[in-house]
Design an enzyme around this catalytic site. Structure first.
Site, PDB file in Angstrom:
ATOM      1  N   PRO A  27      35.303  -1.143 -12.987  1.00 30.01           N
ATOM      2  CA  PRO A  27      35.376  -1.406 -14.421  1.00 30.01           C
ATOM      3  C   PRO A  27      36.798  -1.458 -14.986  1.00 30.01           C
ATOM      4  O   PRO A  27      37.000  -1.976 -16.076  1.00 30.01           O
ATOM      5  CB  PRO A  27      34.598  -0.242 -15.021  1.00 30.01           C
ATOM      6  CG  PRO A  27      34.668   0.841 -13.997  1.00 30.01           C
ATOM      7  CD  PRO A  27      34.787   0.182 -12.665  1.00 30.01           C
ATOM      8  N   ASP A  49      38.761 -12.679 -12.149  1.00 30.97           N
ATOM      9  CA  ASP A  49      38.192 -12.881 -13.481  1.00 30.97           C
ATOM     10  C   ASP A  49      39.054 -12.226 -14.548  1.00 30.97           C
ATOM     11  O   ASP A  49      39.824 -11.326 -14.258  1.00 30.97           O
ATOM     12  CB  ASP A  49      36.815 -12.210 -13.549  1.00 30.97           C
ATOM     13  CG  ASP A  49      35.755 -13.034 -12.856  1.00 30.97           C
ATOM     14  OD1 ASP A  49      36.011 -14.217 -12.590  1.00 30.97           O
ATOM     15  OD2 ASP A  49      34.672 -12.478 -12.592  1.00 30.97           O
ATOM     16  N   LYS A  88      36.812 -16.244 -16.880  1.00 26.04           N
ATOM     17  CA  LYS A  88      35.476 -16.694 -17.246  1.00 26.04           C
ATOM     18  C   LYS A  88      34.933 -15.534 -18.044  1.00 26.04           C
ATOM     19  O   LYS A  88      34.689 -14.485 -17.520  1.00 26.04           O
ATOM     20  CB  LYS A  88      34.662 -16.885 -15.963  1.00 26.04           C
ATOM     21  CG  LYS A  88      33.633 -17.954 -16.021  1.00 26.04           C
ATOM     22  CD  LYS A  88      33.177 -18.355 -14.620  1.00 26.04           C
ATOM     23  CE  LYS A  88      32.808 -17.216 -13.712  1.00 26.04           C
ATOM     24  NZ  LYS A  88      31.419 -16.765 -13.817  1.00 26.04           N
ATOM     25  N   GLY A 115      35.007  -8.340 -11.853  1.00 21.80           N
ATOM     26  CA  GLY A 115      34.931  -7.071 -12.574  1.00 21.80           C
ATOM     27  C   GLY A 115      33.693  -6.303 -12.158  1.00 21.80           C
ATOM     28  O   GLY A 115      32.663  -6.892 -11.822  1.00 21.80           O
ATOM     29  N   GLY A 116      33.774  -4.991 -12.159  1.00 22.20           N
ATOM     30  CA  GLY A 116      32.616  -4.153 -11.849  1.00 22.20           C
ATOM     31  C   GLY A 116      32.118  -4.385 -10.444  1.00 22.20           C
ATOM     32  O   GLY A 116      32.892  -4.374  -9.480  1.00 22.20           O
ATOM     33  N   ASP A 117      30.832  -4.623 -10.315  1.00 24.65           N
ATOM     34  CA  ASP A 117      30.222  -4.913  -9.003  1.00 24.65           C
ATOM     35  C   ASP A 117      29.889  -6.403  -8.955  1.00 24.65           C
ATOM     36  O   ASP A 117      29.371  -6.949  -9.926  1.00 24.65           O
ATOM     37  CB  ASP A 117      28.943  -4.089  -8.844  1.00 24.65           C
ATOM     38  CG  ASP A 117      28.316  -4.343  -7.493  1.00 24.65           C
ATOM     39  OD1 ASP A 117      28.632  -3.597  -6.563  1.00 24.65           O
ATOM     40  OD2 ASP A 117      27.533  -5.320  -7.363  1.00 24.65           O
ATOM     41  N   THR A 121      29.977  -0.584 -11.113  1.00 26.66           N
ATOM     42  CA  THR A 121      29.602  -1.448 -12.229  1.00 26.66           C
ATOM     43  C   THR A 121      29.904  -0.758 -13.564  1.00 26.66           C
ATOM     44  O   THR A 121      30.023   0.478 -13.637  1.00 26.66           O
ATOM     45  CB  THR A 121      28.115  -1.848 -12.115  1.00 26.66           C
ATOM     46  OG1 THR A 121      27.859  -2.894 -13.049  1.00 26.66           O
ATOM     47  CG2 THR A 121      27.186  -0.680 -12.378  1.00 26.66           C
ATOM     48  N   ALA A 122      30.067  -1.585 -14.624  1.00 32.39           N
ATOM     49  CA  ALA A 122      30.510  -1.068 -15.927  1.00 32.39           C
ATOM     50  C   ALA A 122      29.639   0.095 -16.416  1.00 32.39           C
ATOM     51  O   ALA A 122      30.156   1.079 -16.948  1.00 32.39           O
ATOM     52  CB  ALA A 122      30.512  -2.198 -16.957  1.00 32.39           C
ATOM     53  N   MET A 148      27.181  -7.612 -21.897  1.00 35.38           N
ATOM     54  CA  MET A 148      27.406  -8.811 -22.709  1.00 35.38           C
ATOM     55  C   MET A 148      26.566  -8.750 -23.986  1.00 35.38           C
ATOM     56  O   MET A 148      25.894  -9.709 -24.355  1.00 35.38           O
ATOM     57  CB  MET A 148      27.051 -10.076 -21.894  1.00 35.38           C
ATOM     58  CG  MET A 148      27.975 -10.238 -20.697  1.00 35.38           C
ATOM     59  SD  MET A 148      27.505 -11.567 -19.598  1.00 35.38           S
ATOM     60  CE  MET A 148      26.392 -10.721 -18.481  1.00 35.38           C
TER      61      MET A 148
END
Ligand code: SAH
Length: 482
Positions: free
Chosen positions: A238, A261, A283, A314-316, A344-345, A398
């Site tokens: 993250p 990214d 992106k 980013g993250g996983d 992951t975040a 998101m």
């Protein structure tokens, strides 16, 4: 040997000479009864020596050690000058300075190099911090300046070296003999060992097998290995670089090209191999992501040209990262693919909040959802019952733009308006921000702030445990010097 002169000047001021001393079947004297003495005895025993320990009052560890091996003899008395005869090394853990000096004097008289633990000034040699992947052994010395520095560097080296390097180093011993039988010229032997190193240190770790030997010989006959390109989808975590996996770090440090990214934190990129070409393929959620095709085309082209490509996400990579599209396109193109997971975040956010996503009786299920459909709107096929479940923790990715609509829908479908809801912006970054409320109040609070960074929204009874006081975040410099 024209380089002798230059070499001598370069090495002026070398603090000590690192040598790797073969102890097999040699004798070592250890004086002292403490744990430190036990450790030194164990170390020399591990290196194959016969160890004679002299201690009036040995600690239990030392006594147990002596019981455990016929190559360690425990003499329950003080050392004497005559004990040094025939010893290859002498080591003492003797806190009393008078004892220590006596020890050194006796050792010198017998011509035996001596070490006094924690007394570099008195010692003829010192022990470095050790990375043991025998037959590969790395010793780190600061010449006594800071043992902790040496240990920290040792930790970094441990992390950098693939675990199976031990097996490769072992294979090198066997293959050296096999290679001799082939009677290859020196240039070819060099090519062989270069190919060997590339395999032993490849980020995609494999164990050495006999086929490797034959393949290396084939490559050598062809004049060197043909580079086969590959792509790794690597989770950058993250934000906090310390959350990278060791495997991710190895891939970053051996990549030729890195496509990353927007979400990838600069601190993570800073850990990549300096010479790697770094390409931003920014992106972000709300921009039209029509560039996915281009990214895939680039990955295929680079790998086809023999590059080791890291696609840093980013993250996983397997969570809302469109990984399947990339994996299947790469596979169809015959490019080897590997996936390296990341934090992951949602998990990064839970960790910095110090709030568990699950809780006995309160939160038995965790669900990660995206509030962003292909057309940028709120998906209309949510399982609303699941999202309103009072025993579930939901993490919305998101979700900032759609937070108002999402909250309204949830309230319409009967979620308890008092359900805790939390937004975490840039989870685990130094700039992390949090906004706390309920599902009824959070959207308005968030709209007032209008966060610009990536955000997750956490919804559920479990988040009542958040007290706004999670520990201060320690970021930034820890990994910078790696
Ligand atoms: N693969 C990523 C998710 C990519 S989708 C992962 O596993 O985390 C992009 C969304 O992830 C962002 O819109 C945001 O919702 C979330 N996100 C990624 N990094 C974040 C961070 N550091 N803090 C909060 N949310 C983050």
């Amino acid at each position: 040997m024209g380089r002798v002169g230059a070499g001598a000047s370069v090495l002026q001021g070398l603090a000590c000479l690192p040598v790797f001393y073969a102890l097999r079947d040699k004798r070592v004297l250890v004086a002292g009864g403490s744990n430190a003495a036990a450790w030194k005895a164990e170390l020399c025993h591990g290196a194959g020596a016969e160890v004679a320990v002299f201690a009036e009052d040995p600690c239990p560890a030392l006594a147990a050690l002596a019981l455990g091996s016929p190559r360690i003899s425990l003499n329950r008395r003080r050392f004497e000058a005559g004990d040094f005869a025939g010893m290859a090394l002498a080591i003492a853990a003797l806190p009393d300075p008078v004892d220590a000096r006596d020890f050194i004097k006796s050792a010198r008289a017998a011509g035996v190099p001596a070490n006094i633990v924690d007394q570099p000034g008195l010692s003829d040699f010192q022990f470095g911090a050790i990375v043991d992947r025998s037959p590969l052994v790395i010793g780190v010395s600061t010449d006594g300046a800071s043992p902790i520095l040496a240990q920290t560097i040792r930790g970094r080296l441990e992390a950098m070296l693939p675990h199976d390097i031990k097996l490769w180093a072992g294979a090198a011993v066997a293959w050296r003999e096999k290679l001799k039988e082939r009677n290859l010229p020196a240039v070819a032997r060099r090519l062989f060992w270069e190919g060997f190193c590339a395999r032993a240190l490849a980020p995609r770790q494999t164990k050495p097998v006999d086929d490797d030997f034959e393949a290396l010989i084939l490559d050598t006959n062809r004049g060197g290995a043909r580079e086969t390109g590959s792509v790794a989808l690597v989770g950058a975590g993250p934000g906090d670089p310390d959350l990278l996996t060791l495997k991710a770090l190895r891939f970053l440090q051996s990549a030729d090209v890195i496509l990353y990214d927007d979400l990838v934190a600069p601190g993570v990129l800073a850990l990549a191999r300096r010479e790697a070409e770094k390409i931003s393929v920014g992106k972000r959620g709300y921009r039209p992501s029509c560039r996915q095709d281009q990214i895939v085309a680039m990955l295929i082209e680079l790998a086809s040209n023999g590059k080791r490509v890291v696609r840093l996400k980013g993250g996983d990579p397997m969570v809302f990262g469109r990984a399947n599209e990339e994996i299947s396109a790469l596979r169809s193109a015959g490019v080897p693919v590997e996936i390296v997971p990341g934090v992951t975040a949602a998990l990064g956010a839970a960790a910095s909040l110090q709030v568990s996503l699950t809780e006995r009786d309160k939160a038995r299920r965790v669900q990660f959802i995206t509030a962003h459909a292909h057309d940028g709107r709120l998906p209309d096929d949510f399982d609303w019952g699941a999202l309103c479940d009072p025993h579930a923790s939901s993490v919305v990715y998101m979700g900032v733009k759609m937070l108002g609509v999402l909250s309204e829908r949830l309230l319409e479908r009967g979620i308890d308006p008092a359900t805790p809801a939390l937004l975490v912006e840039r989870a685990t970054w130094a700039e992390e921000r949090r906004i706390f409320g309920t599902i009824a109040t959070l959207a308005a609070k968030v709209a007032a702030v209008d966060p610009a960074g990536p955000c997750v929204v956490l919804i559920g009874a479990a988040f009542a445990a958040y007290d706004g006081e999670a520990a201060p975040i320690d970021h930034g410099v820890k990994q910078a010097a790696l």
